[in-house]
Motif scaffolding. Structure first.
Motif, short mmCIF file in Angstrom:
data_model
loop_
_atom_site.label_atom_id
_atom_site.label_comp_id
_atom_site.label_asym_id
_atom_site.label_seq_id
_atom_site.Cartn_x
_atom_site.Cartn_y
_atom_site.Cartn_z
N LEU A 115 0.60 -1.16 0.15
CA LEU A 115 -0.07 0.02 0.00
C LEU A 115 0.82 1.39 -0.13
N GLN A 116 0.58 1.97 -0.79
CA GLN A 116 1.34 3.35 -1.04
C GLN A 116 0.52 4.26 -0.62
N ILE A 117 0.83 5.24 0.61
CA ILE A 117 0.27 6.34 1.08
C ILE A 117 0.85 7.46 0.61
N GLY A 118 0.14 8.25 0.09
CA GLY A 118 0.69 9.74 -0.52
C GLY A 118 1.31 9.42 -1.84
N ASP B 265 -4.40 8.44 -1.67
CA ASP B 265 -4.15 9.80 -1.51
C ASP B 265 -5.26 10.50 -1.05
N PRO B 266 -5.64 11.56 -0.28
CA PRO B 266 -6.78 12.27 -0.04
C PRO B 266 -7.20 12.84 -1.35
N ARG B 267 -6.53 13.36 -2.38
CA ARG B 267 -6.79 13.82 -3.52
C ARG B 267 -7.34 12.87 -4.61
N VAL B 268 -8.42 12.96 -5.00
CA VAL B 268 -9.15 11.87 -6.07
C VAL B 268 -8.25 11.81 -7.31
N ASP B 269 -7.83 13.22 -7.70
CA ASP B 269 -7.05 13.41 -9.01
C ASP B 269 -5.68 12.66 -9.00
N ILE C 94 -7.18 4.81 3.81
CA ILE C 94 -6.22 4.00 4.47
C ILE C 94 -6.73 2.60 4.95
N GLU C 95 -7.92 2.73 5.49
CA GLU C 95 -8.35 1.73 6.34
C GLU C 95 -8.86 0.59 4.95
N GLU C 96 -9.29 1.25 3.94
CA GLU C 96 -9.47 0.29 2.84
C GLU C 96 -8.21 -0.51 2.37
N ASP D 282 4.31 16.13 8.76
CA ASP D 282 3.51 16.44 9.87
C ASP D 282 2.34 15.41 9.80
N LEU D 283 2.25 14.37 9.03
CA LEU D 283 1.17 13.48 8.78
C LEU D 283 1.89 12.01 9.02
N HIS D 284 3.08 11.98 9.08
CA HIS D 284 3.60 10.60 9.15
C HIS D 284 3.26 9.73 10.42
N TYR D 285 2.95 10.33 11.76
CA TYR D 285 2.74 9.59 12.88
C TYR D 285 1.72 8.75 12.60
N ALA D 286 0.53 9.20 12.44
CA ALA D 286 -0.70 8.39 12.14
C ALA D 286 -0.53 7.22 11.21
N SER D 287 0.20 7.48 9.95
CA SER D 287 0.29 6.30 9.23
C SER D 287 1.20 5.33 9.45
N VAL D 288 2.40 5.74 10.20
CA VAL D 288 3.26 4.73 10.61
C VAL D 288 2.46 4.02 11.89
N ARG D 289 1.77 4.60 12.59
CA ARG D 289 1.15 3.81 13.66
C ARG D 289 0.20 2.89 13.18
N ASP D 290 -0.78 3.39 12.25
CA ASP D 290 -1.77 2.26 11.74
C ASP D 290 -1.36 1.08 11.03
N ALA D 291 -0.07 1.44 10.12
CA ALA D 291 0.57 0.36 9.53
C ALA D 291 0.99 -0.74 10.58
N LEU D 292 1.82 -0.55 11.40
CA LEU D 292 2.22 -1.19 12.61
C LEU D 292 1.20 -1.68 13.21
#
Length: 341
Positions: A10-13, A37-41, A58-60, A76-86
């Motif tokens: 899963l590539q986030i961003g 990515d939060p941007r649909v485009d 991200i959950e999907e 500044d958005l790294h923390y939540a994604s790292v925590r969720d992945a682990l």
């Protein structure tokens, strides 16, 4: 290079670095890639360019049949994604951080779940820095390093020229995640890899450009390393032509390198001779460095070779950055405490 072994990602961003990481996976033969990515485009663009499967959250993405997560969001958005992945039991790779939250938490989560938690260490995979480390650490070819002069310079409006607000409508144009600020720990990462830990810093950082942003765009640093090396370091986003070069003075010689020519030259006083090393005889493509980094991450995920840069290392680099900023504010030299082992 790695070969496709059925791993899922899963590539986030999906900004410039996220797309680059997808290219790296593709170059390494990996085909099972989902992307968010939060941007649909951007999700549509990644699908059209690389054939990856977009997900709406991200959950999907974490619910898919994946083994690892690559995180290329603003710092500044790294923390939540790292925590969720682990927390989801996935190996994770994350781009360079500025101030690391949760280093101890991430380390504990990864250890408990037998996962790889891999903060980026990109410059370790550049041939010039690999050769520099061989000279200094492995071969000790020039004796003890004494003094270093290093300059990294580029122009902030050239980073993301496709963004709005004169190219400043991205994380590098915001104070907490400013482009020059981000590069301080990024550069100290390879310096500590080659020269060992920083002991103290003195710094002046300020805004020099008249642009619609409040970021400091120049960091002028004097760093003392525990080895005794003293370094003068200029990191800026005001240079109208990209610069990355260095000069190292050692007991028995000197080393000069620059990325413009992708060339490193060293002089040995005993022989009176210069020797030259080029990153690649055919011409070095910077994309190769990023591919090598992701290949090393995949090897770590398979248990073949441990990832060499930890979140404790990343946290120490964030302390170096904060020490530089405290020094600039106080006008005083700031010492860094040694970690207890």
């Amino acid at each position: 290079m790695s070969e496709d072994n059925g791993m899922g990602f899963l590539q986030i961003g999906l900004g410039s670095m996220g797309k680059r990481r997808i290219r790296c996976l593709r170059a390494l033969g990996q085909s099972r890639i989902w992307a968010y990515d939060p941007r649909v485009d951007r999700r549509r663009e990644a699908h059209d360019l690389y054939g990856v499967e977009p997900v709406a959250s991200i959950e999907e993405g974490l619910a898919m049949d994946i083994d690892a997560v690559l995180i290329s969001t603003p710092p500044d958005l790294h923390y939540a994604s790292v925590r969720d992945a682990l927390a989801a039991g996935k190996h994770m790779f994350c781009e360079a951080n500025i101030v690391t939250e949760g280093a101890a938490e991430f380390t504990a989560m990864a250890r408990a779940r037998h996962l790889v938690a891999a903060p980026s260490a990109t410059m370790r995979f550049h041939p010039l820095y690999q050769h520099l480390r061989r000279l200094v650490v492995e071969d000790k070819a020039l004796g003890r390093p004494l003094a270093l002069n290093f300059h990294l310079g580029n122009y902030i409006l050239d980073w993301h020229p496709w963004e709005g607000q004169q190219g400043l409508d991205f994380y590098g144009g915001r104070r907490a995640t400013g482009a020059a600020r981000e590069m301080v720990p990024f550069e100290f990462e390879w310096m500590e890899w080659v020269f060992g830990p920083v002991a103290a810093v003195q710094c002046s950082h300020r805004r020099q450009l008249d642009l619609p942003t409040d970021i400091e765009d120049v960091y002028a640093i004097v760093a003392e390393f525990r080895s005794g090396l003293i370094a003068t370091i200029l990191i800026d986003v005001i240079a109208r032509y990209p610069i990355r070069d260095g000069r190292l003075l050692s007991q028995q010689g000197s080393v000069y390198w620059d990325f413009d020519s992708n060339r490193l030259r060293h002089f040995h006083a005993d022989t009176g001779l210069w020797r030259e090393y080029k990153a690649s005889p055919r011409g070095f493509n910077m994309e190769e460095m990023y591919i090598a980094e992701i290949d090393a991450f995949l090897q770590a995920c398979r248990g073949q070779t441990p990832w060499s840069h930890s979140y404790q290392d990343d946290e120490r680099l964030s302390r170096v950055l904060l020490a530089c900023e405290r020094s600039s504010q106080s006008g005083q030299r700031v010492e860094l405490q040694e970690e207890q082992t």
